[in-house]
Structures are given as structure tokens and as C-alpha cells.
Scaffold this motif. Structure first.
Motif, short mmCIF file in Angstrom:
data_model
loop_
_atom_site.label_atom_id
_atom_site.label_comp_id
_atom_site.label_asym_id
_atom_site.label_seq_id
_atom_site.Cartn_x
_atom_site.Cartn_y
_atom_site.Cartn_z
N LYS A 31 -5.46 -8.79 -6.64
CA LYS A 31 -4.61 -9.79 -5.98
C LYS A 31 -3.61 -9.13 -5.04
CE LYS A 31 -1.25 -13.42 -7.01
NZ LYS A 31 -0.55 -14.13 -8.09
N TYR A 32 -2.99 -8.02 -5.49
CA TYR A 32 -1.95 -7.34 -4.70
C TYR A 32 -2.50 -6.14 -3.92
CZ TYR A 32 1.36 -10.20 -7.24
OH TYR A 32 2.05 -11.27 -7.75
N ASN A 33 -3.82 -5.93 -4.00
CA ASN A 33 -4.47 -4.81 -3.31
C ASN A 33 -3.84 -3.48 -3.72
OD1 ASN A 33 -6.33 -3.60 -1.67
ND2 ASN A 33 -5.17 -3.91 0.21
N LEU A 34 -3.74 -3.27 -5.02
CA LEU A 34 -3.18 -2.05 -5.58
C LEU A 34 -4.27 -1.22 -6.24
CD1 LEU A 34 -0.02 -3.33 -7.48
CD2 LEU A 34 -0.06 -2.09 -5.34
N ALA A 35 -4.10 0.08 -6.22
CA ALA A 35 -5.00 0.95 -6.95
C ALA A 35 -4.64 0.86 -8.44
CB ALA A 35 -4.87 2.38 -6.47
N PRO A 36 -5.63 0.81 -9.31
CA PRO A 36 -5.33 0.75 -10.75
C PRO A 36 -4.51 1.95 -11.23
CG PRO A 36 -7.63 0.19 -10.35
CD PRO A 36 -7.05 0.66 -9.05
#
Length: 104
Positions: A31-36
Motif C-alpha cells: 500500500k505504501y510502496n515500502l520494502a519489507p
């Protein structure tokens, strides 16, 4: 086209972590386009230090302190230059022969 770096406040990070705990890590990261891995770092910092752990860890140097450090370096260079001049002059004086005075 260059990707612009996003900046998240500690409150934003906390909200994302809480949302990740409710809805799942994978869904929230997409959703936030973040890397895990980034989400994991934030979560570990939150678990170890609370909200304070989510604040940026870099420290900005006070401009007044920076100006004093620059002045200190400038003065050190001046002193080093003067010391070198004194040393060169003293070496030249040692090498030059002393002329005897002629009495008249």
C-alpha cells in the motif's frame, strides 16, 4: 526519471507499523510502496526504543559550532605557516657566515 526520496515522520512510521500489525505486513508494504526490510527496521526500532526509536538518528551540527571549528582550522593554518617561516629564517641565519666588523 529520478525517483524522489520520501521522508516519513515518526508519527507516520508509527501509524504504518500499527496498520501493518492490523492488516498484515505484506499488504501494508504494498500500500505504501515500502520494502519489507525497511518496515522490519522501523518495527525493530519501535520495539526497542518506542516512539523515540523512530526519530531520525542523525545529529545536525550547530551552525555557530561549525563556524567556530572553521575559524579554529583557519587559525591553525596561519600558525603553521608562521612556524614554517620562522624555521626557514632560522636555518638561513645558521647557514650565513657572520661577517667580521672592520674597525676604522
Amino acid at each position: 526519471m529520478k525517483k524522489q526520496r520520501r521522508v516519513f515522520s515518526p508519527e507516520d512510521r508509527l501509524a504504518i507499523i500499527q496498520e501493518g500489525q492490523r492488516e498484515g505486513t505484506t499488504v501494508t508494504c504494498r500500500k505504501y510502496n515500502l520494502a519489507p526490510s525497511l518496515y522490519g527496521k522501523w518495527k525493530n526500532k519501535y520495539l526497542s526504543g518506542g516512539v523515540e526509536g523512530l526519530k531520525p538518528s542523525y545529529h545536525r551540527i550547530d551552525p555557530e559550532l561549525r563556524a567556530l571549528e572553521e575559524e579554529n582550522e583557519r587559525l591553525k593554518r596561519i600558525i603553521a605557516k608562521q612556524a614554517l617561516e620562522i624555521e626557514v629564517k632560522s636555518e638561513l641565519l645558521k647557514k650565513s657566515p657572520i661577517q667580521p666588523r672592520i674597525k676604522r
